[in-house]
Design a protein around this motif. Structure first.
Motif, short mmCIF file in Angstrom:
data_model
loop_
_atom_site.label_atom_id
_atom_site.label_comp_id
_atom_site.label_asym_id
_atom_site.label_seq_id
_atom_site.Cartn_x
_atom_site.Cartn_y
_atom_site.Cartn_z
N HIS A 225 38.34 33.29 42.52
CA HIS A 225 37.48 34.46 41.80
C HIS A 225 37.77 34.72 40.37
O HIS A 225 38.74 33.93 39.83
N GLU A 226 37.02 35.41 39.74
CA GLU A 226 37.26 35.82 38.36
C GLU A 226 37.52 37.33 38.16
O GLU A 226 36.90 38.07 37.39
N PRO A 228 40.00 40.19 37.07
CA PRO A 228 41.37 40.26 36.71
C PRO A 228 41.72 41.54 37.29
O PRO A 228 41.35 42.46 37.89
N GLY A 269 37.01 44.56 34.22
CA GLY A 269 36.38 43.29 34.65
C GLY A 269 35.08 43.54 35.06
O GLY A 269 34.29 42.66 34.88
N VAL A 271 33.85 43.28 38.09
CA VAL A 271 33.32 42.44 38.95
C VAL A 271 33.92 42.97 40.40
O VAL A 271 34.92 43.60 40.59
#
Length: 288
Positions: A225-226, A228, A269, A271
């Motif tokens: 995943h990306e 944070p 993030g 996300v």
């Protein structure tokens, strides 16, 4: 069963009210999750789930419109009482024009309000300031015109079954204005529900999803995943089947097939972590 009976059955007051609540609640809910980038088609929320959000989507504007409508009705009844009788026909005509002419101007100029900027809810918001207020301005103009028509002197109490041609024209005008008022309020409520959902999502994210429980994910596999703000721990053989542990998340929404998770500091993030509900992961919820 006749056509009118069928129409009355389909368009019963309860059916219309539930349909409107569902429409506005869906606009609110779908816009709320679209703020986070969740596709509307993935939500799979039940009708009851949408209706549960109707107070957030409708309570404030309904109360405001009710108060404004009540003030206009009280004003209309007061003016009618003060200008009753044949001696006040001329004054009643003048007062009617005070309402009708400004109302017509406001109604005709309301489309220009759409050009107002900036957006109501940010650059990616669901509606601009003009799109939000143009229907309400049109509704105000239609309401003023209706008050003017109601105050206009004429054969209001004529016992004849065949109304004069002028009276028919007034009636057609009243019907058109009522339709314009209803349509304008419908559009305004739809825009308000969308903007309210967008702003509610922004406020919840800005406050770190206060009140929502923390989610701990135990995974059989390492999650790529990306996102944070997530704490990752590898428990190795001590973790058994679910050796990988992830913390710092909250549940945005759970569908029958997926979890949509975000970090508490979502602004860091922007996300959304999407995990399938297929047994690969185990989740725990803990008080915030």
């Amino acid at each position: 069963m006749s056509f009118l009976d069928k129409a009355a059955y389909i368009l019963a007051p309860g059916t219309v009210v539930i349909g409107l609540l569902y429409f506005y609640s869906r606009a609110y809910t779908d816009t709320y999750y679209s703020f986070f980038g969740v596709p509307q088609g993935d939500l799979q929320i039940s009708v009851q789930g949408y209706l549960a959000n109707s107070p957030q989507a409708l309570l404030l504007p309904v109360w405001i419109l009710f108060a404004v409508g009540l003030v206009l009705l009280l004003l209309l009844f007061t003016i009618e009482h003060e200008l009753a009788g044949p001696r006040n026909v001329a004054r009643r005509r003048v007062v009617a024009r005070w309402f009708m002419y400004p109302g017509m101007v406001i109604l005709l100029l309301s489309p220009l309000v759409v050009t107002l900027e900036p957006p109501m809810a940010g650059a990616r918001g669901p509606a601009s300031m003009g799109e939000m207020w143009a229907p309400l301005v049109a509704a105000l103009g239609a309401a003023l015109c209706l008050v003017g028509l109601r105050l206009s002197p004429g054969d209001w109490g004529s016992p004849d079954k065949q109304a004069p041609t002028g009276r028919r024209v007034w009636l057609v005008g009243e019907v058109l204005l009522v339709g314009a008022l209803a349509a304008a309020l419908f559009v305004f409520e739809a825009h308000y529900a969308a903007v309210a959902g967008w702003n509610a999502a922004a406020n919840n994210a800005g406050r770190g999803f206060r009140g929502r429980p923390d989610v701990v994910i135990y995974s059989r596999v390492k999650i790529a995943h990306e996102v944070p703000g997530i704490t990752y721990t590898d428990k190795g053989s001590r973790g058994g089947l679910y050796r990988f542990r992830y913390t710092g998340l909250v549940t945005l929404v759970k569908t029958p097939t997926h979890f949509y998770l975000v970090p508490r500091d979502w602004q860091s993030g922007k996300v959304v972590l999407v995990l399938p509900d297929d047994g690969t992961f185990r989740t725990e919820m803990r008080p915030a």
